[in-house]
Design a protein around this motif. Structure first.
Motif, PDB file in Angstrom:
ATOM      1  N   LEU A  15      -6.737  -2.798 -41.446  1.00 37.17           N
ATOM      2  CA  LEU A  15      -6.216  -2.731 -40.083  1.00 37.17           C
ATOM      3  C   LEU A  15      -4.708  -2.512 -40.105  1.00 37.17           C
ATOM      4  CD1 LEU A  15      -6.577  -3.034 -37.023  1.00 37.17           C
ATOM      5  CD2 LEU A  15      -6.485  -5.515 -37.334  1.00 37.17           C
ATOM      6  N   GLN A  16      -4.013  -3.261 -40.935  1.00 36.39           N
ATOM      7  CA  GLN A  16      -2.562  -3.101 -41.037  1.00 36.39           C
ATOM      8  C   GLN A  16      -2.195  -1.685 -41.463  1.00 36.39           C
ATOM      9  OE1 GLN A  16      -0.688  -5.612 -43.930  1.00 36.39           O
ATOM     10  NE2 GLN A  16       1.365  -4.844 -43.466  1.00 36.39           N
ATOM     11  N   SER A  17      -2.936  -1.128 -42.408  1.00 36.10           N
ATOM     12  CA  SER A  17      -2.614   0.213 -42.908  1.00 36.10           C
ATOM     13  C   SER A  17      -2.861   1.299 -41.868  1.00 36.10           C
ATOM     14  CB  SER A  17      -3.411   0.512 -44.182  1.00 36.10           C
ATOM     15  OG  SER A  17      -4.771   0.746 -43.876  1.00 36.10           O
ATOM     16  N   MET A  18      -3.678   1.022 -40.869  1.00 30.93           N
ATOM     17  CA  MET A  18      -3.962   1.999 -39.814  1.00 30.93           C
ATOM     18  C   MET A  18      -2.820   2.101 -38.806  1.00 30.93           C
ATOM     19  SD  MET A  18      -7.375   3.023 -39.593  1.00 30.93           S
ATOM     20  CE  MET A  18      -8.683   2.815 -40.761  1.00 30.93           C
ATOM     21  N   LEU A  19      -1.995   1.066 -38.758  1.00 32.26           N
ATOM     22  CA  LEU A  19      -0.928   1.034 -37.762  1.00 32.26           C
ATOM     23  C   LEU A  19       0.240   1.928 -38.172  1.00 32.26           C
ATOM     24  CD1 LEU A  19      -0.964  -2.767 -36.980  1.00 32.26           C
ATOM     25  CD2 LEU A  19      -1.754  -0.918 -35.509  1.00 32.26           C
ATOM     26  N   PRO A  20       0.946   2.476 -37.172  1.00 31.80           N
ATOM     27  CA  PRO A  20       2.116   3.308 -37.469  1.00 31.80           C
ATOM     28  C   PRO A  20       3.193   2.511 -38.195  1.00 31.80           C
ATOM     29  CG  PRO A  20       1.501   3.472 -35.147  1.00 31.80           C
ATOM     30  CD  PRO A  20       0.678   2.382 -35.747  1.00 31.80           C
ATOM     31  N   LEU A  21       4.056   3.218 -38.858  1.00 28.58           N
ATOM     32  CA  LEU A  21       5.131   2.613 -39.644  1.00 28.58           C
ATOM     33  C   LEU A  21       6.217   2.027 -38.752  1.00 28.58           C
ATOM     34  CD1 LEU A  21       5.409   5.350 -42.409  1.00 28.58           C
ATOM     35  CD2 LEU A  21       4.270   3.120 -42.557  1.00 28.58           C
ATOM     36  N   PRO A  22       7.066   1.153 -39.318  1.00 26.61           N
ATOM     37  CA  PRO A  22       8.176   0.584 -38.541  1.00 26.61           C
ATOM     38  C   PRO A  22       9.049   1.687 -37.958  1.00 26.61           C
ATOM     39  CG  PRO A  22       8.000  -0.500 -40.682  1.00 26.61           C
ATOM     40  CD  PRO A  22       7.044   0.667 -40.694  1.00 26.61           C
ATOM     41  N   GLY A  23       9.560   1.454 -36.761  1.00 26.02           N
ATOM     42  CA  GLY A  23      10.433   2.422 -36.118  1.00 26.02           C
ATOM     43  C   GLY A  23       9.713   3.492 -35.324  1.00 26.02           C
ATOM     44  N   THR A  24       8.391   3.508 -35.361  1.00 25.41           N
ATOM     45  CA  THR A  24       7.625   4.479 -34.577  1.00 25.41           C
ATOM     46  C   THR A  24       7.882   4.214 -33.100  1.00 25.41           C
ATOM     47  OG1 THR A  24       5.910   4.565 -36.273  1.00 25.41           O
ATOM     48  CG2 THR A  24       5.304   5.344 -34.088  1.00 25.41           C
ATOM     49  N   PRO A  25       8.145   5.260 -32.308  1.00 27.64           N
ATOM     50  CA  PRO A  25       8.383   5.059 -30.870  1.00 27.64           C
ATOM     51  C   PRO A  25       7.189   4.375 -30.195  1.00 27.64           C
ATOM     52  CG  PRO A  25       8.922   7.311 -31.512  1.00 27.64           C
ATOM     53  CD  PRO A  25       8.269   6.662 -32.698  1.00 27.64           C
ATOM     54  N   GLU A  26       7.468   3.587 -29.171  1.00 33.82           N
ATOM     55  CA  GLU A  26       6.439   2.804 -28.490  1.00 33.82           C
ATOM     56  C   GLU A  26       5.240   3.645 -28.066  1.00 33.82           C
ATOM     57  OE1 GLU A  26       5.920   0.456 -24.295  1.00 33.82           O
ATOM     58  OE2 GLU A  26       7.835   0.216 -25.320  1.00 33.82           O
ATOM     59  N   GLY A  27       5.473   4.808 -27.522  1.00 30.91           N
ATOM     60  CA  GLY A  27       4.388   5.655 -27.044  1.00 30.91           C
ATOM     61  C   GLY A  27       3.451   6.143 -28.127  1.00 30.91           C
ATOM     62  N   GLU A  28       3.879   6.093 -29.371  1.00 32.00           N
ATOM     63  CA  GLU A  28       3.050   6.538 -30.488  1.00 32.00           C
ATOM     64  C   GLU A  28       2.365   5.373 -31.203  1.00 32.00           C
ATOM     65  OE1 GLU A  28       5.239   9.154 -33.102  1.00 32.00           O
ATOM     66  OE2 GLU A  28       6.258  10.070 -31.387  1.00 32.00           O
ATOM     67  N   LEU A  36     -10.086   0.468 -32.616  1.00 30.75           N
ATOM     68  CA  LEU A  36     -11.541   0.344 -32.728  1.00 30.75           C
ATOM     69  C   LEU A  36     -12.180   1.690 -33.040  1.00 30.75           C
ATOM     70  CD1 LEU A  36     -12.451  -2.181 -29.898  1.00 30.75           C
ATOM     71  CD2 LEU A  36     -12.781  -2.503 -32.348  1.00 30.75           C
ATOM     72  N   ASP A  37     -11.646   2.763 -32.450  1.00 31.79           N
ATOM     73  CA  ASP A  37     -12.161   4.108 -32.752  1.00 31.79           C
ATOM     74  C   ASP A  37     -11.896   4.481 -34.209  1.00 31.79           C
ATOM     75  OD1 ASP A  37     -13.058   4.404 -30.153  1.00 31.79           O
ATOM     76  OD2 ASP A  37     -11.336   5.625 -29.507  1.00 31.79           O
ATOM     77  N   LEU A  38     -10.756   4.037 -34.755  1.00 32.84           N
ATOM     78  CA  LEU A  38     -10.407   4.352 -36.140  1.00 32.84           C
ATOM     79  C   LEU A  38     -11.184   3.510 -37.146  1.00 32.84           C
ATOM     80  CD1 LEU A  38      -6.521   4.632 -35.801  1.00 32.84           C
ATOM     81  CD2 LEU A  38      -8.146   6.506 -36.178  1.00 32.84           C
ATOM     82  N   MET A  39     -11.679   2.351 -36.705  1.00 34.10           N
ATOM     83  CA  MET A  39     -12.405   1.435 -37.587  1.00 34.10           C
ATOM     84  C   MET A  39     -13.776   1.098 -36.996  1.00 34.10           C
ATOM     85  SD  MET A  39      -9.513  -1.325 -38.790  1.00 34.10           S
ATOM     86  CE  MET A  39     -10.679  -2.226 -39.781  1.00 34.10           C
ATOM     87  N   PRO A  40     -14.635   2.075 -36.783  1.00 36.26           N
ATOM     88  CA  PRO A  40     -15.915   1.796 -36.115  1.00 36.26           C
ATOM     89  C   PRO A  40     -16.810   0.843 -36.905  1.00 36.26           C
ATOM     90  CG  PRO A  40     -15.924   4.005 -37.023  1.00 36.26           C
ATOM     91  CD  PRO A  40     -14.529   3.471 -37.192  1.00 36.26           C
TER      92      PRO A  40
END
Length: 83
Positions: A15-28, A36-40
């Motif tokens: 789950l942690q690895s699916m998240l965007p990296l630090p500094g990614t803009p809020e909208g992304e 949930l779609d990425l980890m069905p």
């Protein structure tokens, strides 16, 4: 990580690895429904509210452990990224 079961630790890391990296803009940054779609297969085949609660518990634990952050605290829906 405070998780003790190997399968849960593996799920939290995934789950942690699916998240965007630090500094990614809020909208992304990602919300629970996108995750949930990425980890069905990560949260079973039960009803969506049950799967969302399980993922929320995992996200809360990762946040408490300082591994991820809520980009828009108090916002709806909450968005997440790695720290």
């Amino acid at each position: 990580m405070s998780a003790t079961f190997p399968s849960r630790i593996q799920r939290l890391r995934r789950l942690q690895s699916m998240l965007p990296l630090p500094g990614t803009p809020e909208g992304e940054c990602l919300i629970i429904s996108q995750l949930l779609d990425l980890m069905p297969d990560g949260y079973g085949t039960g009803p969506e509210p049950t799967r969302r609660r399980a993922m929320q518990r995992d996200l809360d634990e990762l946040d408490r452990d300082g591994l991820i952050e809520v980009v828009n605290p108090g916002g709806k829906p909450q968005r997440y990224r790695q720290v």
